[in-house]
Motif scaffolding. Sequence first.
Motif, PDB file in Angstrom:
ATOM      1  N   ASP A   1       0.823  -1.203   0.000  1.00 61.26           N
ATOM      2  CA  ASP A   1       0.000   0.000   0.000  1.00 61.26           C
ATOM      3  C   ASP A   1       0.864   1.262   0.000  1.00 61.26           C
ATOM      4  OD1 ASP A   1      -2.058   1.736   0.199  1.00 61.26           O
ATOM      5  OD2 ASP A   1      -2.638   1.191   2.235  1.00 61.26           O
ATOM      6  N   PRO A   2       0.586   2.205  -0.905  1.00 65.85           N
ATOM      7  CA  PRO A   2       1.379   3.445  -0.936  1.00 65.85           C
ATOM      8  C   PRO A   2       1.153   4.299   0.315  1.00 65.85           C
ATOM      9  CG  PRO A   2      -0.415   3.539  -2.540  1.00 65.85           C
ATOM     10  CD  PRO A   2      -0.392   2.161  -1.978  1.00 65.85           C
ATOM     11  N   MET A   3       0.050   4.094   1.013  1.00 70.76           N
ATOM     12  CA  MET A   3      -0.247   4.852   2.230  1.00 70.76           C
ATOM     13  C   MET A   3       0.302   4.138   3.463  1.00 70.76           C
ATOM     14  SD  MET A   3      -1.922   7.395   1.167  1.00 70.76           S
ATOM     15  CE  MET A   3      -3.488   8.153   1.403  1.00 70.76           C
ATOM     16  N   ARG A   4       1.157   3.186   3.240  1.00 75.63           N
ATOM     17  CA  ARG A   4       1.654   2.335   4.320  1.00 75.63           C
ATOM     18  C   ARG A   4       2.292   3.156   5.441  1.00 75.63           C
ATOM     19  NH1 ARG A   4       6.201  -2.351   3.446  1.00 75.63           N
ATOM     20  NH2 ARG A   4       6.220  -3.115   5.565  1.00 75.63           N
ATOM     21  N   LYS A   5       3.111   4.137   5.084  1.00 79.51           N
ATOM     22  CA  LYS A   5       3.792   4.947   6.097  1.00 79.51           C
ATOM     23  C   LYS A   5       2.789   5.734   6.934  1.00 79.51           C
ATOM     24  CE  LYS A   5       8.240   5.423   3.806  1.00 79.51           C
ATOM     25  NZ  LYS A   5       9.195   6.327   3.171  1.00 79.51           N
ATOM     26  N   GLU A   6       1.833   6.330   6.256  1.00 76.78           N
ATOM     27  CA  GLU A   6       0.825   7.117   6.978  1.00 76.78           C
ATOM     28  C   GLU A   6       0.001   6.223   7.898  1.00 76.78           C
ATOM     29  OE1 GLU A   6      -1.505   9.769   4.483  1.00 76.78           O
ATOM     30  OE2 GLU A   6       0.216   9.976   3.147  1.00 76.78           O
ATOM     31  N   VAL A   7      -0.379   5.069   7.385  1.00 78.19           N
ATOM     32  CA  VAL A   7      -1.150   4.120   8.191  1.00 78.19           C
ATOM     33  C   VAL A   7      -0.329   3.694   9.401  1.00 78.19           C
ATOM     34  CG1 VAL A   7      -2.101   1.767   8.196  1.00 78.19           C
ATOM     35  CG2 VAL A   7      -2.568   3.292   6.279  1.00 78.19           C
ATOM     36  N   SER A   8       0.940   3.446   9.184  1.00 73.82           N
ATOM     37  CA  SER A   8       1.822   3.033  10.277  1.00 73.82           C
ATOM     38  C   SER A   8       1.924   4.128  11.335  1.00 73.82           C
ATOM     39  CB  SER A   8       3.200   2.695   9.728  1.00 73.82           C
ATOM     40  OG  SER A   8       4.083   2.366  10.755  1.00 73.82           O
ATOM     41  N   LEU A   9       2.066   5.386  10.882  1.00 74.25           N
ATOM     42  CA  LEU A   9       2.153   6.509  11.830  1.00 74.25           C
ATOM     43  C   LEU A   9       0.864   6.645  12.647  1.00 74.25           C
ATOM     44  CD1 LEU A   9       3.966   9.252   9.701  1.00 74.25           C
ATOM     45  CD2 LEU A   9       4.861   8.028  11.684  1.00 74.25           C
ATOM     46  N   ILE A  10      -0.259   6.523  11.971  1.00 73.38           N
ATOM     47  CA  ILE A  10      -1.546   6.644  12.672  1.00 73.38           C
ATOM     48  C   ILE A  10      -1.714   5.505  13.667  1.00 73.38           C
ATOM     49  CG2 ILE A  10      -4.047   6.542  12.352  1.00 73.38           C
ATOM     50  CD1 ILE A  10      -3.614   8.181   9.762  1.00 73.38           C
ATOM     51  N   ARG A  11      -1.317   4.313  13.282  1.00 70.31           N
ATOM     52  CA  ARG A  11      -1.408   3.173  14.210  1.00 70.31           C
ATOM     53  C   ARG A  11      -0.539   3.399  15.435  1.00 70.31           C
ATOM     54  NH1 ARG A  11      -1.341  -1.931  10.036  1.00 70.31           N
ATOM     55  NH2 ARG A  11      -3.553  -1.828   9.520  1.00 70.31           N
ATOM     56  N   LYS A  12       0.648   3.958  15.222  1.00 74.56           N
ATOM     57  CA  LYS A  12       1.532   4.251  16.356  1.00 74.56           C
ATOM     58  C   LYS A  12       0.893   5.282  17.279  1.00 74.56           C
ATOM     59  CE  LYS A  12       5.908   3.054  14.189  1.00 74.56           C
ATOM     60  NZ  LYS A  12       7.173   3.548  13.634  1.00 74.56           N
ATOM     61  N   ARG A  13       0.280   6.305  16.690  1.00 69.63           N
ATOM     62  CA  ARG A  13      -0.380   7.333  17.514  1.00 69.63           C
ATOM     63  C   ARG A  13      -1.539   6.734  18.307  1.00 69.63           C
ATOM     64  NH1 ARG A  13      -1.916  12.348  14.153  1.00 69.63           N
ATOM     65  NH2 ARG A  13      -2.608  13.059  16.204  1.00 69.63           N
ATOM     66  N   ILE A  14      -2.293   5.830  17.645  1.00 69.16           N
ATOM     67  CA  ILE A  14      -3.405   5.160  18.338  1.00 69.16           C
ATOM     68  C   ILE A  14      -2.869   4.346  19.506  1.00 69.16           C
ATOM     69  CG2 ILE A  14      -5.140   3.331  18.111  1.00 69.16           C
ATOM     70  CD1 ILE A  14      -5.643   4.386  15.240  1.00 69.16           C
ATOM     71  N   ASP A  15      -1.764   3.658  19.294  1.00 72.81           N
ATOM     72  CA  ASP A  15      -1.159   2.877  20.374  1.00 72.81           C
ATOM     73  C   ASP A  15      -0.727   3.783  21.532  1.00 72.81           C
ATOM     74  OD1 ASP A  15      -1.537   0.494  19.037  1.00 72.81           O
ATOM     75  OD2 ASP A  15       0.520   0.396  18.247  1.00 72.81           O
ATOM     76  N   LEU A  16      -0.124   4.933  21.198  1.00 67.78           N
ATOM     77  CA  LEU A  16       0.291   5.874  22.246  1.00 67.78           C
ATOM     78  C   LEU A  16      -0.922   6.389  23.037  1.00 67.78           C
ATOM     79  CD1 LEU A  16       3.050   7.965  20.412  1.00 67.78           C
ATOM     80  CD2 LEU A  16       3.374   6.346  22.285  1.00 67.78           C
ATOM     81  N   ILE A  17      -1.991   6.717  22.305  1.00 68.70           N
ATOM     82  CA  ILE A  17      -3.199   7.216  22.975  1.00 68.70           C
ATOM     83  C   ILE A  17      -3.795   6.124  23.858  1.00 68.70           C
ATOM     84  CG2 ILE A  17      -5.583   7.946  22.557  1.00 68.70           C
ATOM     85  CD1 ILE A  17      -4.486   9.548  20.145  1.00 68.70           C
ATOM     86  N   ASN A  18      -3.788   4.876  23.364  1.00 76.25           N
ATOM     87  CA  ASN A  18      -4.279   3.764  24.186  1.00 76.25           C
ATOM     88  C   ASN A  18      -3.472   3.628  25.466  1.00 76.25           C
ATOM     89  OD1 ASN A  18      -6.497   2.866  22.740  1.00 76.25           O
ATOM     90  ND2 ASN A  18      -5.280   1.487  21.470  1.00 76.25           N
ATOM     91  N   ARG A  19      -2.163   3.804  25.366  1.00 76.16           N
ATOM     92  CA  ARG A  19      -1.316   3.741  26.563  1.00 76.16           C
ATOM     93  C   ARG A  19      -1.675   4.861  27.535  1.00 76.16           C
ATOM     94  NH1 ARG A  19       4.044   3.257  23.368  1.00 76.16           N
ATOM     95  NH2 ARG A  19       3.584   1.344  22.276  1.00 76.16           N
ATOM     96  N   ASP A  20      -1.985   6.059  26.993  1.00 71.24           N
ATOM     97  CA  ASP A  20      -2.374   7.183  27.852  1.00 71.24           C
ATOM     98  C   ASP A  20      -3.764   6.965  28.447  1.00 71.24           C
ATOM     99  OD1 ASP A  20       0.013   8.401  27.243  1.00 71.24           O
ATOM    100  OD2 ASP A  20      -0.821   9.750  25.728  1.00 71.24           O
ATOM    101  N   LEU A  21      -4.651   6.326  27.683  1.00 70.61           N
ATOM    102  CA  LEU A  21      -6.026   6.118  28.145  1.00 70.61           C
ATOM    103  C   LEU A  21      -6.114   5.142  29.314  1.00 70.61           C
ATOM    104  CD1 LEU A  21      -8.137   5.989  24.868  1.00 70.61           C
ATOM    105  CD2 LEU A  21      -8.257   7.681  26.689  1.00 70.61           C
ATOM    106  N   ARG A  22      -5.270   4.164  29.352  1.00 73.40           N
ATOM    107  CA  ARG A  22      -5.332   3.152  30.415  1.00 73.40           C
ATOM    108  C   ARG A  22      -5.234   3.784  31.801  1.00 73.40           C
ATOM    109  NH1 ARG A  22      -1.844  -0.720  27.019  1.00 73.40           N
ATOM    110  NH2 ARG A  22      -3.440  -1.831  25.877  1.00 73.40           N
ATOM    111  N   PRO A  23      -4.166   4.581  32.081  1.00 79.34           N
ATOM    112  CA  PRO A  23      -4.103   5.171  33.425  1.00 79.34           C
ATOM    113  C   PRO A  23      -5.240   6.161  33.680  1.00 79.34           C
ATOM    114  CG  PRO A  23      -2.203   5.878  32.097  1.00 79.34           C
ATOM    115  CD  PRO A  23      -2.956   4.866  31.311  1.00 79.34           C
ATOM    116  N   LEU A  24      -5.656   6.871  32.611  1.00 79.52           N
ATOM    117  CA  LEU A  24      -6.766   7.809  32.787  1.00 79.52           C
ATOM    118  C   LEU A  24      -8.053   7.057  33.127  1.00 79.52           C
ATOM    119  CD1 LEU A  24      -6.091  10.326  29.865  1.00 79.52           C
ATOM    120  CD2 LEU A  24      -5.780  10.715  32.315  1.00 79.52           C
TER     121      LEU A  24
END
Length: 173
Positions: free
Chosen positions: A92-115
């Motif tokens: 997929d040509p959007m692979r990098k963007e998808v990967s970046l968004i997935r990483k951001r989602i993972d970071l937000i999930n990590r922040d959401l757990r303690p909250l």
Amino acid sequence: MSIQKQTLEQQEMQMLRLKNSGLINYPSSPLLNDEKEEEMTRSALAAFRAKEEEIERKKTEIRERVQAQIGRVEEETKRLADIREELEALTDPMRKEVSLIRKRIDLINRDLRPLGLSCQKKEKEYKEALEAFNEKNREKAQLITKLMELVSESEKLRMKKLEELCKNMESLC
């Protein structure tokens, strides 16, 4: 070749042992015996050499087959590498963007757990505080009710006494 010499020597030794043990019978003529013995040794050596040549030929054939197989395996490995490169090019040509968004989602999930844990803890504290508040309100309501009853009763008693005093005053007057 040293293995062939050793094998030849071993065969010659076996022939001598057989001769000495009496298993090989020769006619009584010593000259005839030597010729027959020599002939047998030559034929045994010739047979042995023929076997050795056959073994060497088979070894060579097997080496050639193995080399051919190795060549095929190398070719297949190259083909697989080419196919892998083609597959990577088709990603997929959007692979990098998808990967970046997935990483951001993972970071937000990590922040959401303690909250979320904090929210649950505070919700629990709120429920406990609300329950304590409601309990105190009920207690207050009961006390107000009791106070009203006491005040009412007290007023009745005071009124009664006032009436008695009034009567006593009227009777005095």
